[in-house]
Structures are given as C-alpha cells and as structure tokens.
Design an enzyme around this catalytic site. Structure first.
Site, PDB file in Angstrom:
ATOM      1  N   TYR A 154      11.839  45.316  11.747  1.00 31.36           N
ATOM      2  CA  TYR A 154      11.794  43.902  11.327  1.00 31.36           C
ATOM      3  C   TYR A 154      11.885  43.839   9.809  1.00 31.36           C
ATOM      4  CZ  TYR A 154      10.235  38.982  11.928  1.00 31.36           C
ATOM      5  OH  TYR A 154      10.141  37.614  11.961  1.00 31.36           O
ATOM      6  N   CYS A 155      12.877  43.119   9.302  1.00 33.46           N
ATOM      7  CA  CYS A 155      13.058  42.868   7.872  1.00 33.46           C
ATOM      8  C   CYS A 155      13.093  44.172   7.094  1.00 33.46           C
ATOM      9  CB  CYS A 155      11.990  41.904   7.364  1.00 33.46           C
ATOM     10  SG  CYS A 155      12.399  41.224   5.750  1.00 33.46           S
TER      11      CYS A 155
END
EC number: 2.3.1.-
Length: 636
Positions: free
Chosen positions: A372-373
């Site tokens: 994530y990210c």
C-alpha cells in the site's frame, strides 16, 4: 500514506448545522434582498459580557503563546531552514522579480486586477441602492458557480458586504495564480513550487477564516458574546501543549477510540518480531484457505490498521473471510535507535523477514503480496532485488495507490529539491528521525482548504469540539520516519526517480523493474492527491510482466477501503496501461461498487488451490502476543 491522504473526509462545515436560525434567522423567505431585521444578528447586544469574554480569550491565547515559546526557550525546539517559510519567500520573490522587472507588464497586471475590483464595487453599490429602494427592483447576487463549501452560508451572497468580500477573494486568488502561471523564465520545479505556495497563502487568507469577514462566525460570536473564542483559545493552548510546542491540529475527539478496543479488531497473533517490525498472522474464519498465503506490506508512514479500521470496513477481515491466510507487517514507530535503518533494512528485515516467517508458519514458499502506497513502492523495489537474486517466493503482487515512477507525483514534489533535502537531512541528524507531525502537516497542505482551515475555524474560532471519527483518529495517530529510510526514499524516488531510471541501488545491487515478470495488480484511485492516478498509470509500463491496471472511484483512502456491501463508488478496467491515462479512462469499462471481488477473482485465477485452515504460527512458531501487537500501540 502520508497523512495518508484523507481523501473524501467530511469537512467540518458539513458536520455542523448553520447557527443562523439560532441567531436571527432569515426574515424575507429567501429573496434576493434583505430588510433591516436581517442585520439584527450582527448587532452587539451585551458589550459588557463581550468585553469580559474577550479578556478571557486573550488570557487563553497567552497560555497558547507560552506553550509555543516554552520549548523554544528551553532549546527543545530549534527553528531551522527546514521551515518552508524561507523557501516560500525565496520562490515567490522570483515571480515578483519577473513582473516588477518590466514596468509595462506590471502596469497591465495591476490594471487587470483593479478593473476587476472596480466592476465588483460598482455592482455592489448598485445592489445596495436597489435594496434601499433608491433604484428599481432589488438586484440579485451574482450566481455562485464555484460551489465552494467555505462560502455555503447564504449571507455570502445575500448580504452585499460579504458578497463583495467573496467576489474580491476569488478575483484576487485567480489573479495571483495567473501571475504564477504566466511567469516566464522559471524552471518547471520553481513554477510548481510558486503555484503551490500561492495556493497555501490564498487558502490561509480566505475571508472564511476570520471572524469579521465570515458571516456565520460573526453571528455566532455576537450570539454567544464571544464565549466561542474563550473555548477556542483554550483548545488552541491545549493543542499546542499536546504538540510539545507545535500545533497538533484538532480534527477529531481522540478520547473516543483506542486501538485494539474500537479498531484493529480482527483476531490474530503476533508470531515474530525484530527491531523494525512485527509479523501478525490472522486466525482463519473458513474451513479451507487458499494455498498461497497473503502478505500485506503497509506504509510505515501511518499505521497498518487503516486496513482493519473496524469489522465493517476491514480489508483484512474481508480477506480472511474469503479464505485467505493473511499476514501483515506492523512497522515499528522508529526512534533514535533506528536512525541508520534504510530501505535495504526495511526490505531485508521487513519483507524478507515476513517471507521467512510465513514459510515457518505454513510451510509455503509461494506467497501473494500486497503493498500500500510507499509500502508498495518498497515492495516493487524488493521484487526487483528478488529478481536479481533469483528469489521467486512472491508469485503475484498487488499495489494499492503505489508510485514507482514519480514524474507526475503531484504537489509533494514541491518539498523535494537538493536544498530542501539537505536541510531536512541535517535536521534529522540530531534526533535520528523525522517527527510524524512534520509529515502530517505537509500532507494536510496538499488540501489546505479542506484539511487545515475548516478544522482551524471549527475548533479555535467557533470553539466546537470535533466529532469522533475513526478515520481521522487513525490519521492523527502519526508515526516517525527513520532518518536513513526517509532520506533514501525522498532522494531515490521524488528527487531522482531512480527506480524507473534503473539507477536505484538496493542492498548494494542495481535493480530494475523490467526484471519483475510476475503478475501485477496495480490499483489507482481517481481522486488521489498523494499518488495521482496518472502517476500510477505511467508506472505500470515499467514492469517486465503483465500488469492489470485498475482505477477506482474516490481517493487515496476511501477508494481502497471500500467494502462490497457498502455498494459505493465504482471501478474501471480497460486492459494494459498504454497511451495516455485520460484516453485509457475514457475507453475503460466502468463497474459499479467495490473492486475487492474483482481483485479476489484475479488472485484466484493465478492459483485457486485450497488447503485446510491454518492456525497462527503453525507448529513452528509460538504466539508472542495478541493482534494488533505492541508496535502499533506506540504513540508520538
């Protein structure tokens, strides 16, 4: 996720009701004009009480000033060049030089602005005359085409004075932004910075942020005889004290939630830990599970429980309920001991440590991974390192709002140039880390009109306690960044764009995404200010294997955390990420609802084999503690 991008959060002005009815109300049934009774809510009726409350507010403001000064006087806070104010002045001076250097250019720009002001003034005077009965039928206000939530109160248009302020503000803001865009001779980065700083200034100077120029604030101050300011300045002092000398902006009631009690509730065990992370394995809720375990690598900027916020919103719980054996890396909240932990350490002691743990707990060498990210950026770089080393343990990778190419990285690039990075690195040397509040403020600045000033107005000028909101609690539960790790990230990604230029050196080895040939599910969110969809789209073409590019509605958080039963938003699929992003999106197929089932089908397409449900740790590892573990509990 950098504050991580609270996108689509309900702004404070939508959380409270307009108090106009309590303080006078509308007397003319919504017509364009107003009679004299409309001015009644603006007339001070108890000057003595107002004076007393004003004095109390000033006393509380003095306490706020003391809370700000005290740590600076003790030497606990030293203001350095890291403060963006110096860079802002330096950058905007280059814009000023361009316009001042040519008198004709200056005159034309000034004339354009003054003629706009004159037009607004003339129309305002005509409205005043028509409302006083001196000139025909009352003139209606100019239609509000911007739909700016800051100016939603009816008196911003109905009252000629506030209507005048609103129009002047918009005209001036547009004029200044146009000056920046039409300044020649600036390099692209300097012009980007200038535009960003101008937006920060105009957001701060909005008339909605000041009591005399905001009709709702003015009415509420008169109605309460300034009691709102007494409460507001008290909260300001408390929030500066809570930030140990820096303002910790109050966005939600932090007393209403606790990690492990109200959020991060999916049952599981911490089965391994080292200096920089804990590994959590969640308990199965189905009789059989997919043979390949799922490893989630969250960002270390903010905490992993955004994916386990509560049982109704939890991506982790949903995966468990779909028959996944879920493992999550819970990063340490670093301090001075972690100063030298860089990306290689996070790859080896984070992702590789998790893979080793999974193999011990399940006996499986093949894993599906999610990043994530910035956790996805680390995962992508680690995959390239694995490819270099012939390590084939990760068989598919899913990237949520992840940038691997930073050409179109958005406004965060404003904070990254050689001069600013050198100052930041010097600042981090003393502590060994960057405090989470610095990052939080930087990311709030990306949407200052929604994530800073409405909360400032609500808390400190209206004196209203914020409502409890789990997402904002998570957002305020900030993390530090280890100095070496953060410097590597900013230099290699935002400054040099090294990963897609085949120039990143990870653990002493040059890495290339072209070597990553495993299937990739690359998810972008359409309204993302942190990892713009165009940036994620471009990054898709640098991998060596097949990439499933998907765009979902909403932003950096809400677009990802979107359970199917909510039936919110939509997602787009359209084949390989080729050509221009806008063209791809226009031709893509739109599907209502959550992307989660689409992703599940993609995962099972690559390996849908199932085995008997596993217990946390298996026979090889004993539980250290219950999920969510102790690392996530560390507060700053």
């Amino acid at each position: 996720m950098y504050n991580e991008g609270i996108q689509r959060v309900l702004p404070p002005e939508e959380m409270v009701t307009d108090s106009k009815q309590e303080s006078g109300g509308q007397k003319n049934g919504g017509k364009a004009g107003f009679d004299t009774t409309d001015l009644d809510p603006y007339v001070l009726k108890d000057p003595e009480t107002m004076a007393i409350n004003f004095a109390r507010a000033l006393e509380n403001l003095g306490q706020a000033a003391s809370a700000w000064l005290a740590p600076r006087e003790r030497g606990e806070i030293t203001e350095t060049a890291i403060d963006p104010m110096a860079d802002m002045v330096k950058t905007l001076s280059k814009v000023s030089e361009y316009w001042i250097s040519d008198p004709r250019r200056t005159f034309e720009a000034q004339t354009q602005l003054m003629s706009s002001f004159f037009g607004i003034w003339m129309r305002s005077m005509q409205r005043m005359q028509s409302m006083s009965g001196l000139q025909g039928e009352p003139l209606p206000p100019e239609p509000d085409t911007r739909k700016d939530k800051r100016f939603s109160d009816e008196d911003w248009q109905k009252n000629p004075f506030f209507d005048f302020l609103r129009q002047v503000y918009f005209v001036t803001s547009d004029w200044v932004e146009k000056l920046v865009s039409e300044t020649d001779g600036l390099d692209e980065h300097t012009k980007h910075k200038a535009g960003f700083y101008v937006k920060q200034i105009t957001a701060a100077l909005s008339p909605s942020n000041f009591i005399p120029t905001n009709p709702q604030l003015y009415r509420e101050t008169i109605a309460s005889n300034g009691e709102n300011l007494v409460r507001g300045m008290k909260m300001l002092a408390e929030d500066i004290a809570a930030g140990h000398g820096d303002l910790r902006l109050r966005q939600t009631d932090m007393t209403k939630f606790a990690v492990g009690r109200d959020m991060a509730l999916t049952p599981g065990k911490v089965i391994a830990q080292n200096d920089i992370c804990q590994i959590i394995q969640y308990e199965a809720s189905t009789e059989t599970v997919l043979k390949r375990p799922l490893l989630i690598c969250p960002p270390w900027i903010n905490k992993f429980y955004i994916l386990d916020l509560n049982p109704q919103k939890s991506f982790i719980k949903w995966c468990v309920d779909q028959g996944q054996t879920v493992f999550v890396i819970s990063w340490v909240n670093p301090d001075a001991r972690h100063a030298e932990k860089d990306w290689a350490a996070y790859a080896r002691e984070g992702i590789d440590f998790a893979l080793d743990t999974i193999e011990k707990a399940t006996g499986e060498k093949e894993v599906n991974a999610v990043g994530y990210c910035v956790g996805g950026t680390l995962l992508a770089a680690t995959l390239a390192l694995h490819a270099k080393e012939k390590n084939k343990r990760i068989k598919t990778a899913t990237l949520f709002t992840t940038q691997v190419d930073f050409t179109h990285a958005g406004d965060l690039k404003v904070f990254v140039d050689e001069e600013q990075l050198a100052a930041l690195e010097e600042h981090m040397k003393s502590a060994g880390y960057l405090d989470g509040s610095k990052m939080s403020m930087a990311f709030n600045m990306l949407r200052a009109s929604e994530l800073i000033w409405p909360y400032f107005v609500n808390s400190y000028l209206k004196g209203q306690e914020p409502l409890p909101f789990d997402l904002l609690f998570w957002n305020a539960d900030s993390t530090r960044m280890a100095a070496a790790n953060h410097a590597f990230y900013l230099r290699n990604c935002y400054l040099r764009n090294a990963l897609t230029q085949n120039e990143m050196i990870l653990d002493g080895k040059p890495v290339s995404l072209k070597d990553v040939k495993i299937p990739i599910y690359n998810l972008a969110t359409r309204e993302d200010h942190i990892a713009p969809a165009k940036s994620v789209f471009l990054g898709s073409r640098f991998f060596g294997g097949k990439v499933e590019f998907v765009v979902t509605g909403s932003g950096h958080i809400a677009g990802v955390v979107n359970p199917p039963d909510k039936k919110k938003y939509q997602f787009w699929t359209g084949g390989p990420a080729k050509g221009e992003y806008e063209t791809w999106l226009e031709q893509a197929t739109e599907t209502p609802g959550s992307w989660w089932p689409h992703w599940r089908a993609w995962i099972e397409t690559h390996d849908g084999r199932r085995v008997a449900a596993r217990k946390p740790g298996g026979d090889a590892l004993n539980a250290i503690e219950e999920a969510p573990g102790s690392y996530v509990m560390e507060r700053v």
